[in-house]
Every structure is written in C-alpha cells, then in structure tokens.
Design a protein around this motif. Structure first.
Motif, short mmCIF file in Angstrom:
data_model
loop_
_atom_site.label_atom_id
_atom_site.label_comp_id
_atom_site.label_asym_id
_atom_site.label_seq_id
_atom_site.Cartn_x
_atom_site.Cartn_y
_atom_site.Cartn_z
N TYR A 1 0.84 -1.20 0.00
CA TYR A 1 0.00 0.00 0.00
C TYR A 1 0.88 1.26 0.00
O TYR A 1 0.60 2.21 -0.75
N LEU B 1 -5.99 -7.71 5.44
CA LEU B 1 -5.27 -6.54 5.95
C LEU B 1 -5.22 -5.44 4.90
O LEU B 1 -5.44 -4.26 5.21
N ALA C 1 -8.37 -3.52 4.76
CA ALA C 1 -8.49 -2.60 5.89
C ALA C 1 -7.71 -1.31 5.65
O ALA C 1 -8.12 -0.22 6.07
N LEU C 2 -6.57 -1.42 4.96
CA LEU C 2 -5.75 -0.24 4.68
C LEU C 2 -6.43 0.73 3.72
O LEU C 2 -6.14 1.93 3.73
N ASP D 1 -9.22 2.08 3.70
CA ASP D 1 -9.96 3.18 4.33
C ASP D 1 -9.05 4.36 4.67
O ASP D 1 -9.53 5.47 4.92
N GLU D 2 -7.74 4.11 4.70
CA GLU D 2 -6.74 5.14 5.01
C GLU D 2 -7.00 5.82 6.35
O GLU D 2 -6.82 7.02 6.53
N GLU D 3 -7.46 5.01 7.30
CA GLU D 3 -7.61 5.41 8.70
C GLU D 3 -6.69 4.52 9.53
O GLU D 3 -6.22 3.48 9.06
N VAL E 1 -5.30 1.62 11.51
CA VAL E 1 -5.76 0.24 11.34
C VAL E 1 -5.55 -0.55 12.62
O VAL E 1 -4.46 -0.55 13.21
N SER E 2 -6.60 -1.27 13.02
CA SER E 2 -6.49 -2.29 14.06
C SER E 2 -6.82 -3.62 13.39
O SER E 2 -7.91 -3.77 12.81
N TRP E 3 -5.90 -4.55 13.47
CA TRP E 3 -6.07 -5.81 12.72
C TRP E 3 -5.32 -6.92 13.43
O TRP E 3 -4.24 -6.71 13.99
N ASP F 1 -4.59 0.63 16.10
CA ASP F 1 -4.68 2.04 15.70
C ASP F 1 -3.40 2.51 14.99
O ASP F 1 -2.85 3.57 15.30
#
Length: 358
Positions: free
Chosen positions: A107, A154, A157-158, A160-162, A164-166, A176
């Motif tokens: 990413y 994963l 989830a990235l 969203d560009e917020e 990340v908790s994963w 976070d």
C-alpha cells in the motif's frame, strides 16, 4: 471484513458504457544471455509504456515474477520510471503477488506511485501463476491459502486510510496503526485477479474490489458464470456495481496472416517451456489456431479482427476493462512496439465504435 467504502469513483477504472482498454506485460525476456538481458528488457518495457501513453491506451499493467524468463520483479519501480515519462495512462500491475509480500509495504509503495503520477496508480492483487516467490522470501507453500486470505484482509483494511487495528495469524497485531502516505483520492484502487475459482470471485465482491479475470485458455464465454456469480455476490453484500476486467494474450499486426506468423513461434516456445514444468504436452499449431479463432482466448490478428473479438468479449462478459498481454516470450521489441501502435491508434477507437452501436 466487508467493503466499508463504496463512495470511491470507480469510473476511473472503466465502465460498461465506456470500456477501459489496456495492455499488460511481464517483461518477457529471452533466455539467451540471461541475466544480462534483463536490463535491456526493462528499458524496453518503459519505452513500450511511453508509446502506449502517446497512442491513447488507457492502462499499462506490469506482472510481478521472480524467474529468469521475466524481467519484472519490482513493478512499482518500473512504473515510477514510466510515470515520469507519461501524462495520462493509468499505471498498475497484473498481478502483484500479495501472498509473498507485505500488505502495508504494498500500500505504501503504490500510494507513493499514486502521488508522483498525479493519481494514476492502482494495483491488481493475486496469488500469481508461479510459486518461486515463496521460497525466495522464506515462506511455506503449505500456507499458500492462509497467506493470501489474511494479507488480502489486511490490505482491504488499509484502503480506508484510517488508523488500522487488525489481528491474524501471520504477523503481530496492529492497534490504531496509521499508514503513510495516504492518497489524494482517499483510497488506492485495487482489483483482485482471478484465474477461475468461485471462492476468489465471491471474495472480490465481499471486499468491494473490482474483478480481473485471467482468460488465457479456452474461451472468454466460459467465464460468464464467474461474471454472473460476481454480480450476484455484490448484491448479496450490498455493494454497488463494480468493474469486471479481463486479461488475455495477443498480438496485433497489419494483417491476420502476419500477426499469426509473427506470434506463433514465440507462443509455442513459451507454452511448451512452461508446460514442461507443469507436465503438459507440447504446444501445437492446432492449439494456436483454436486460441486465435473468433471465440478463443488468443487475441491475435489485424486491428479489425482484434477489435471485433474484444467487442464480442466485452458484450459477453459485461466488461469495464480489457487488458491485452502483448509481450509473449521472445517476440521482438520492434514487433511489440508496432502491436502497441496499432492497438492504440486503431483497435481502441474501433472497439469503442463497435460497442457504441451494439
């Protein structure tokens, strides 16, 4: 995880009303003189992409491999070189082997490419058709499915560009965790490349990612059930319609006869060589002609022949993008350049004309 952002303008990737027409290459390198020929091949790839931009091609995709017969192992680096010499063509992969890479680094690299190319970057994620990268990067082939499933989760989830908790089984958890750089559009476009498994088709819909079908044998018509499954799955996951693309090999020349005679020896050598690794029999002229037939998976011929076939495939599958894999084996650079020129100046406008009147 399900798709959480459907507001991204996917029309930049093509629509059924205005199909995106692109090209793909793996940086096919002649085995004679390897590895010294890799440097020359990479420079040729850049020149080919610059020509594609100039003649109006919409997309250039670079496939990642880690073998002597393909020069591109770091697509993002080559794409950055292309970005500096082009203005409008979209830049991406076909595919990035996510199973053997780190989703965060992927990413970050492509978000960086997006910035330096003024918003032209995207990535196509897949498992790849070869397995060399697993041993090269110290991964266990026994984890083949788990690696792709978790890394794709994963990566999604990235998008969203917020922060990340994963948590998964392949790495330590993230809590976070911000990832930089972010993109100007707020989301890096990502496709899922599929070779023909229903589970992968459903997964693409569940994550809200466009679907790229690798049609390298048989007929595009055989993939209609996958396109239908994808659209049903989008509805089931409450995701708006997304692009479906298709990748197939081919070659364009002035006439059908010239295109076939130029391509056949290189296609035959390539498929026979890979076939020896996989237990296939030798590639025959009969197999070539079947692929080159009006409904086969080999898009080879004059501009009119190739355009008619692309338009047929686009109607059959409801495509938003078509990508021609124009580099095949040791097909000479000069013939590849002419194929790109004809594709951009004659095939692309003719396909749009045919689809507009259908």
């Amino acid at each position: 995880m399900t798709a959480s952002d459907t507001a991204f303008d996917h029309s930049v990737l093509g629509t059924r009303e205005h199909i995106s027409l692109g090209l793909d290459t793996f940086g096919d390198a002649p085995l004679e003189g390897a590895p010294g020929n890799h440097a020359a091949t990479l420079r040729e790839v850049v020149a080919e992409a610059v020509l594609a931009d100039r003649v109006g091609v919409d997309y250039i995709g670079l496939g990642e491999h880690h073998r002597a017969d393909y020069a591109i192992s770091a697509p993002d680096v080559v794409l950055a070189a292309i970005a500096g010499q082009t203005e409008r063509i979209r830049l991406g992969t076909g595919v990035t082997v996510l199973s053997s890479d780190d989703p965060i680094r992927v990413y970050e690299r492509f978000a960086t490419l997006d910035a330096v190319s003024n918003g032209r970057a995207e990535v196509q994620l897949g498992r790849g058709s070869f397995i060399e990268s697993f041993g090269l990067f110290g991964l266990d082939l026994g984890d083949y499915d788990r690696l792709f499933a978790e890394k794709l989760d994963l990566f999604a989830a990235l998008q969203d560009e917020e922060p990340v908790s994963w948590e998964g089984s392949i790495r330590t958890p993230l809590v976070d965790q911000p990832v930089y750089p972010t993109t100007a559009a707020g989301r890096l476009p990502a496709w899922i490349g599929v070779g023909g498994t229903p589970q992968s088709v459903v997964r693409a819909a569940r994550y809200g990612m466009p679907l790229m079908l690798a049609v390298i044998g048989g007929s595009p018509a055989q993939f209609v059930p996958f396109a239908d499954l994808y659209r049903r799955s989008l509805i089931e996951h409450a995701v708006p319609e997304l692009p479906i693309g298709m990748h197939s090999p081919g070659h364009v020349a002035a006439t059908d006869e010239l295109a076939r005679e130029q391509l056949y020896p290189h296609q035959a050598e390539l498929v026979t060589r890979i076939g020896r690794e996989r237990g296939w029999g030798p590639y025959s002229r009969i197999a070539f002609e079947q692929g080159a037939s009006p409904q086969g998976a080999l898009f080879v011929g004059s501009p009119e022949t190739v355009a008619q076939k692309i338009a047929w495939a686009a109607r059959t599958l409801g495509l938003s993008r078509f990508q021609l894999k124009y580099s095949i084996g040791s097909l000479p650079h000069e013939q590849r350049l002419e194929s790109i020129r004809l594709y951009g100046t004659e095939v692309v406008p003719r396909v749009r004309e045919l689809l507009a009147t259908s």
